[in-house]
Design an enzyme around this catalytic site. Structure first.
Site, PDB file in Angstrom:
ATOM      1  CD  GLU A  20      -1.679   2.381   1.387  1.00 32.42           C
ATOM      2  OE1 GLU A  20      -1.115   3.020   0.467  1.00 32.42           O
ATOM      3  OE2 GLU A  20      -1.906   2.850   2.486  1.00 32.42           O
ATOM      4  CD  GLU A  33       4.022   8.817   1.689  1.00 36.42           C
ATOM      5  OE1 GLU A  33       2.910   9.089   2.154  1.00 36.42           O
ATOM      6  OE2 GLU A  33       4.538   7.689   1.842  1.00 36.42           O
TER       7      GLU A  33
HETATM    8  N1  LIG Z   1       1.670   6.438   1.422  1.00 37.00           N
HETATM    9  C1  LIG Z   1       1.775   5.278   2.032  1.00 37.00           C
HETATM   10  N2  LIG Z   1       0.985   4.265   1.782  1.00 37.00           N
HETATM   11  N3  LIG Z   1       2.726   5.153   2.936  1.00 37.00           N
HETATM   12  C2  LIG Z   1       2.956   3.895   3.654  1.00 37.00           C
HETATM   13  C3  LIG Z   1       4.346   3.901   4.023  1.00 37.00           C
HETATM   14  C4  LIG Z   1       4.737   2.690   4.914  1.00 37.00           C
HETATM   15  O1  LIG Z   1       5.711   1.958   4.185  1.00 37.00           O
HETATM   16  C5  LIG Z   1       6.979   2.097   4.806  1.00 37.00           C
HETATM   17  N4  LIG Z   1       7.951   2.279   3.719  1.00 37.00           N
HETATM   18  C6  LIG Z   1       7.956   3.246   2.760  1.00 37.00           C
HETATM   19  N5  LIG Z   1       8.987   3.067   1.925  1.00 37.00           N
HETATM   20  C7  LIG Z   1       9.645   1.939   2.345  1.00 37.00           C
HETATM   21  C8  LIG Z   1      10.784   1.223   1.881  1.00 37.00           C
HETATM   22  N6  LIG Z   1      11.468   1.650   0.796  1.00 37.00           N
HETATM   23  N7  LIG Z   1      11.164   0.112   2.531  1.00 37.00           N
HETATM   24  C9  LIG Z   1      10.478  -0.311   3.632  1.00 37.00           C
HETATM   25  N8  LIG Z   1       9.391   0.321   4.140  1.00 37.00           N
HETATM   26  C10 LIG Z   1       8.983   1.432   3.487  1.00 37.00           C
HETATM   27  C11 LIG Z   1       6.864   3.306   5.708  1.00 37.00           C
HETATM   28  O2  LIG Z   1       7.777   3.242   6.787  1.00 37.00           O
HETATM   29  C12 LIG Z   1       5.424   3.196   6.175  1.00 37.00           C
HETATM   30  O3  LIG Z   1       5.272   2.274   7.221  1.00 37.00           O
END
Ligand SMILES: N=C(N)NCC[C@H]1O[C@@H](n2cnc3c(N)ncnc32)[C@H](O)[C@@H]1O
Length: 424
Positions: free
Chosen positions: A201, A210
């Site tokens: 997601e 983001e």
């Molecule tokens: N707009 C969204 N849906 N954001 C969700 C983002 C979720 O994914 C996690 N997240 C985002 N990018 C990454 C990544 N490259 N690797 C691991 N977790 C990630 C972040 O810490 C949060 O828990």
């Protein structure tokens, strides 16, 4: 933690001299033009492709491939330069280390139930499959997989400190045989094996904010098996010209006669302060739509490449259905999850005004001046989403439109253009 100002100030401590290998004429106002042989001062290297440089006191973006480091300056290269700053990872993952954003996402029933529906409607096909849940947060999707289907493994990847709690939630719900939590960035962690399904997601405001989607694409290329499934499988950004009477009244008309006084000299300030950036979490009523909406961008998660994210262009053509005031454009997104079974039903998560509300709501782009429009008029043009070469989680949305009046006697075709930074 450094403030943005300190970061930018510290960024100035880094300066390298480069020589231009050939002429370059920028294609947008924020790009620097230079001639072969010019000596440029490079202040930041936000990405391998685009650097922030200065020539004769003017700063702008330059294509790195056009420059060669001046041999003399080579040894002074500042080994502390880092491309990480531009992802603002400390701030970004720090924000996901607290419950606020996870509570908002989990409390969003439309979003969370859509993912549960995907798992339930594919539960039989998920048997013995290997799943990666990228950016799992509290692990809700991984727990759905373990609870509602029988995959052989689920790798729940989470970069923020929430991962420690996610491990506890997996154990607390008896899923530790199936779900393994890996703390780290998806681009950097090592999975024990390739995966059949990559679920995430990742959607941000206006779909891409983001730019977590970059991480999803890199993980796809590295960990998804040939023939594996991406969930979401596709994503679309939708746009509609709209009225925004209450927002306009609240932020602009208000200055016409507060307490019987004329405060209109403040209106240019109001326009700058309230209408320069997109308005997140805007709730558009179906009646505010002046035309039928139009999907302006469609992303195929199997073929989309990271380099495609630098600039995405979409076209639109709207037919005004009723008289009203064209205050701006509203956008939202829809993602689709294809079935693991050929011909199986696709699940849709639609964040638009005719669907169940979500925490994303919609995004409003206010024009500088409202325009009266009438049934039969048309509004056509282009939208550009340009990723910020310096701040890699940000972008600028540029809209160019022309309004063709349906009234025969007036051949007036009003054109307009406006760029909205999101946020830098
Ligand atoms: N707009 C969204 N849906 N954001 C969700 C983002 C979720 O994914 C996690 N997240 C985002 N990018 C990454 C990544 N490259 N690797 C691991 N977790 C990630 C972040 O810490 C949060 O828990």
């Amino acid at each position: 933690m450094q403030t943005e100002k300190e970061k930018e100030k510290e960024g100035d401590a880094f300066v390298e001299e480069y020589v231009a290998l050939s002429n370059f004429t920028g294609s947008s106002s924020d790009q620097l033009c230079f001639s072969s042989g010019d000596r440029l001062l490079v202040h930041a290297k936000p990405s391998p492709e685009w650097w922030w440089a200065e020539l004769h006191g003017v700063r702008g973006y330059v294509p790195a491939s056009y420059l060669r480091q001046d041999a003399a300056a080579e040894e002074e290269e500042d080994e502390h330069t880092s491309l990480e700053d531009q992802w603002q990872d400390e701030e970004y993952f720090g924000s996901y280390g607290t419950l606020r954003l996870h509570l908002e996402m989990l409390a969003d029933k439309s979003r969370t139930e859509a993912y549960r529906k995907v798992i339930v409607s594919n539960s039989a096909s998920l048997r013995s499959k290997v799943v990666m849940d990228l950016g799992c947060g509290t692990g809700i999707i991984s727990l759905f997989c373990a609870q509602l289907a029988q995959p052989s493994e689920v790798y729940a990847v989470e970069a923020s400190s929430m991962a420690e709690y996610t491990r506890q939630l997996v154990k607390q719900n008896g899923c530790e045989q199936v779900v393994t939590v890996l703390q780290g960035r998806a681009e950097e962690i090592e999975l024990p094996k390739q995966v059949d399904v990559l679920v995430s997601e990742w959607m941000g405001n206006c779909l891409l904010f983001e730019f977590m989607v970059e991480s999803v694409l890199l993980a796809r290329d590295r960990w998804l098996k040939e023939g594996g499934v991406m969930w979401p499988s596709s994503a679309a950004l939708t746009l509609v010209p709209c009225q925004a009477n209450s927002y306009y009244a609240e932020k602009m008309a208000f200055w016409e006669q507060p307490y019987g006084l004329d405060f209109t000299p403040l209106q240019p300030l109001a326009q700058q302060e309230f209408f320069t950036k997109p308005k997140f979490s805007h709730v558009i009523e179906p009646d505010d739509c002046l035309t039928a909406p139009c999907d302006v961008l469609c992303l195929d998660m199997y073929t989309l490449q990271v380099k495609d994210l630098e600039e995405i262009k979409g076209q639109f053509h709207f037919c005004v259905e009723k008289p009203g005031v064209f205050h701006g454009f509203t956008s939202w997104f829809t993602v689709h999850f294809e079935s693991l079974e050929t011909g199986g039903a696709t699940v849709e998560l639609n964040t638009g005004p005719n669907s169940q509300p979500t925490h994303w709501k919609q995004t409003l782009f206010m024009l500088d001046r409202p325009v009266s429009v009438y049934a039969g008029d048309s509004i056509s043009g282009t939208i550009f989403l340009r990723r910020n070469p310096i701040w890699r989680r940000h972008m600028t949305i540029s809209l160019h439109w022309s309004i063709n009046s349906s009234k025969k006697e007036t051949d007036n075709c009003q054109v307009g253009t406006k760029s909205f930074p999101m946020w830098r």
